[in-house]
Write a protein that holds these residues in place. Structure first.
Motif, PDB file in Angstrom:
ATOM      1  N   UNK A 128       0.019  -2.820 -12.005  1.00 22.29           N
ATOM      2  CA  UNK A 128       0.265  -1.474 -12.514  1.00 22.29           C
ATOM      3  C   UNK A 128      -0.512  -1.287 -13.806  1.00 22.29           C
ATOM      4  N   UNK A 129      -0.760  -0.031 -14.140  1.00 23.46           N
ATOM      5  CA  UNK A 129      -1.439   0.296 -15.389  1.00 23.46           C
ATOM      6  C   UNK A 129      -0.705   1.462 -16.052  1.00 23.46           C
ATOM      7  N   UNK A 130      -0.730   1.485 -17.379  1.00 24.34           N
ATOM      8  CA  UNK A 130      -0.077   2.572 -18.114  1.00 24.34           C
ATOM      9  C   UNK A 130      -1.120   3.325 -18.924  1.00 24.34           C
ATOM     10  N   UNK A 131      -1.032   4.661 -18.862  1.00 26.55           N
ATOM     11  CA  UNK A 131      -1.932   5.501 -19.656  1.00 26.55           C
ATOM     12  C   UNK A 131      -1.100   6.531 -20.393  1.00 26.55           C
ATOM     13  N   UNK A 132      -1.438   6.743 -21.673  1.00 27.53           N
ATOM     14  CA  UNK A 132      -0.736   7.744 -22.470  1.00 27.53           C
ATOM     15  C   UNK A 132      -0.839   9.116 -21.812  1.00 27.53           C
ATOM     16  N   UNK A 133       0.266   9.820 -21.813  1.00 28.53           N
ATOM     17  CA  UNK A 133       0.370  11.189 -21.269  1.00 28.53           C
ATOM     18  C   UNK A 133       0.238  11.246 -19.750  1.00 28.53           C
TER      19      UNK A 133
ATOM     20  N   UNK B 228       0.791  -1.223   0.000  1.00 26.43           N
ATOM     21  CA  UNK B 228       0.000   0.000   0.000  1.00 26.43           C
ATOM     22  C   UNK B 228       0.819   1.265   0.000  1.00 26.43           C
ATOM     23  N   UNK B 229       2.133   1.151  -0.147  1.00 25.16           N
ATOM     24  CA  UNK B 229       2.973   2.358  -0.130  1.00 25.16           C
ATOM     25  C   UNK B 229       2.842   3.167  -1.416  1.00 25.16           C
ATOM     26  N   UNK B 230       2.448   2.524  -2.496  1.00 31.40           N
ATOM     27  CA  UNK B 230       2.049   3.242  -3.705  1.00 31.40           C
ATOM     28  C   UNK B 230       0.533   3.324  -3.697  1.00 31.40           C
ATOM     29  N   UNK B 231      -0.007   4.495  -3.597  1.00 28.58           N
ATOM     30  CA  UNK B 231      -1.459   4.650  -3.512  1.00 28.58           C
ATOM     31  C   UNK B 231      -2.119   4.431  -4.865  1.00 28.58           C
ATOM     32  N   UNK B 232      -3.312   3.889  -4.837  1.00 34.45           N
ATOM     33  CA  UNK B 232      -4.060   3.640  -6.064  1.00 34.45           C
ATOM     34  C   UNK B 232      -4.305   4.952  -6.803  1.00 34.45           C
ATOM     35  N   UNK B 233      -4.013   4.956  -8.095  1.00 34.48           N
ATOM     36  CA  UNK B 233      -4.218   6.138  -8.917  1.00 34.48           C
ATOM     37  C   UNK B 233      -3.084   7.132  -8.897  1.00 34.48           C
ATOM     38  N   UNK B 234      -2.174   6.998  -7.954  1.00 33.76           N
ATOM     39  CA  UNK B 234      -1.047   7.932  -7.852  1.00 33.76           C
ATOM     40  C   UNK B 234      -0.048   7.664  -8.962  1.00 33.76           C
TER      41      UNK B 234
ATOM     42  N   UNK C  90       2.687   5.603 -15.500  1.00 35.90           N
ATOM     43  CA  UNK C  90       2.361   4.417 -14.713  1.00 35.90           C
ATOM     44  C   UNK C  90       1.704   4.772 -13.387  1.00 35.90           C
ATOM     45  N   UNK C  91       0.784   3.914 -12.971  1.00 32.02           N
ATOM     46  CA  UNK C  91       0.146   4.090 -11.664  1.00 32.02           C
ATOM     47  C   UNK C  91      -0.455   2.755 -11.232  1.00 32.02           C
ATOM     48  N   UNK C  92      -0.794   2.672  -9.951  1.00 34.58           N
ATOM     49  CA  UNK C  92      -1.523   1.503  -9.447  1.00 34.58           C
ATOM     50  C   UNK C  92      -2.973   1.652  -9.892  1.00 34.58           C
ATOM     51  N   UNK C  93      -3.554   0.649 -10.556  1.00 31.77           N
ATOM     52  CA  UNK C  93      -4.929   0.787 -11.045  1.00 31.77           C
ATOM     53  C   UNK C  93      -5.936   0.915  -9.909  1.00 31.77           C
ATOM     54  N   UNK C  94      -6.946   1.714 -10.136  1.00 34.53           N
ATOM     55  CA  UNK C  94      -8.060   1.827  -9.199  1.00 34.53           C
ATOM     56  C   UNK C  94      -9.117   0.825  -9.645  1.00 34.53           C
ATOM     57  N   UNK C  95      -9.399  -0.157  -8.799  1.00 30.73           N
ATOM     58  CA  UNK C  95     -10.339  -1.218  -9.158  1.00 30.73           C
ATOM     59  C   UNK C  95     -11.739  -0.856  -8.682  1.00 30.73           C
ATOM     60  N   UNK C  96     -12.653  -0.739  -9.599  1.00 33.62           N
ATOM     61  CA  UNK C  96     -14.013  -0.335  -9.243  1.00 33.62           C
ATOM     62  C   UNK C  96     -14.857  -1.547  -8.852  1.00 33.62           C
TER      63      UNK C  96
END
Length: 228
Positions: free
Chosen positions: A69-74, A32-38, A77-83
């Motif tokens: 992890x998830x990658x988004x253009x622009x 949890x040291x990398x927060x989701x979405x950060x 990288x971030x931890x994905x937020x799971x809905x």
């Protein structure tokens, strides 16, 4: 006279920079040291780890392949937020895999051995000061040991891969988890192992692992089935 042994020495175990970076990042995400979405900034992280950005990206790609992890253009990288939909989808597959394992255990009359008891004991030894990320690691280790008891390599591999995302889901619902008392959490796992040891016991084995923060309101876990 020179004697040449036919026994080859064991190969040296080496860990590449990518392997080391992957292991480090996995621990950080699952603690949890990398927060989701950060957003995770490449340059400062690579510098702090003393590795190249190319090496770091390779480690990122490995974690992306298992859903950590998830990658988004622009954005990078971030931890994905799971809905809710993703969470419930993971629970559907977990329920299918774990219930199948327990059915096989029952059909094959497999008796839990020392590994199960040791994994359960680590759960029972948890104290109030142990944070939930560490409890989840022990929780998943016990469930993995139980699934492995079914004796299906592919089932075990599928379950192990799924539980990586499952732990991430649970980390993103800590407020809900924290409503579960430590004693209740331990009892759930004791009952689960008892139910696997004695299939005729009145224990809801399959219902144990389907607790859902959107379905089970805070405070209701003491009367319903809840699990880390």
């Amino acid at each position: 006279m020179t004697v040449i042994s036919n026994t080859a020495p064991a190969p040296f175990q080496t860990v590449s920079a990518v392997d080391a970076a992957e292991a480090y990042l996995r621990r950080e995400v699952l603690s949890g040291r990398f927060e989701a979405g950060q957003r995770i900034k490449e340059a400062p992280l690579a510098a702090s780890l003393r590795i190249s950005r190319h090496t770091l990206r390779s480690a990122f790609a490995r974690l992306e392949s298992v859903g950590l992890l998830a990658y988004r253009e622009n954005r990078g990288w971030s931890v994905p937020v799971l809905d809710r939909a993703e969470y419930e989808d993971i629970l559907v597959l977990r329920g299918s895999l774990e219930s199948t394992a327990y059915r096989l255990i029952k059909e094959r009359a497999v008796t839990p051995g020392d590994r199960i008891q040791e994994a359960l004991q680590r759960v029972l030894d948890v104290t109030d000061d142990v944070p939930w990320p560490d409890r989840l690691e022990l929780d998943c280790a016990l469930h993995q040991a139980l699934v492995d008891l079914a004796g299906s390599r592919r089932l075990s591999q599928a379950f192990e891969a799924l539980m990586i995302e499952f732990r991430l889901c649970r980390l993103q619902s800590l407020e809900w988890l924290e409503t579960v008392s430590l004693d209740h959490w331990k009892k759930l796992h004791s009952d689960l192992v008892e139910g696997v040891k004695h299939p005729d016991a009145s224990v809801d084995v399959e219902g144990h692992f389907l607790a859902n923060p959107w379905r089970d309101a805070p405070g209701e876990q003491e009367t319903e089935t809840a699990d880390g």
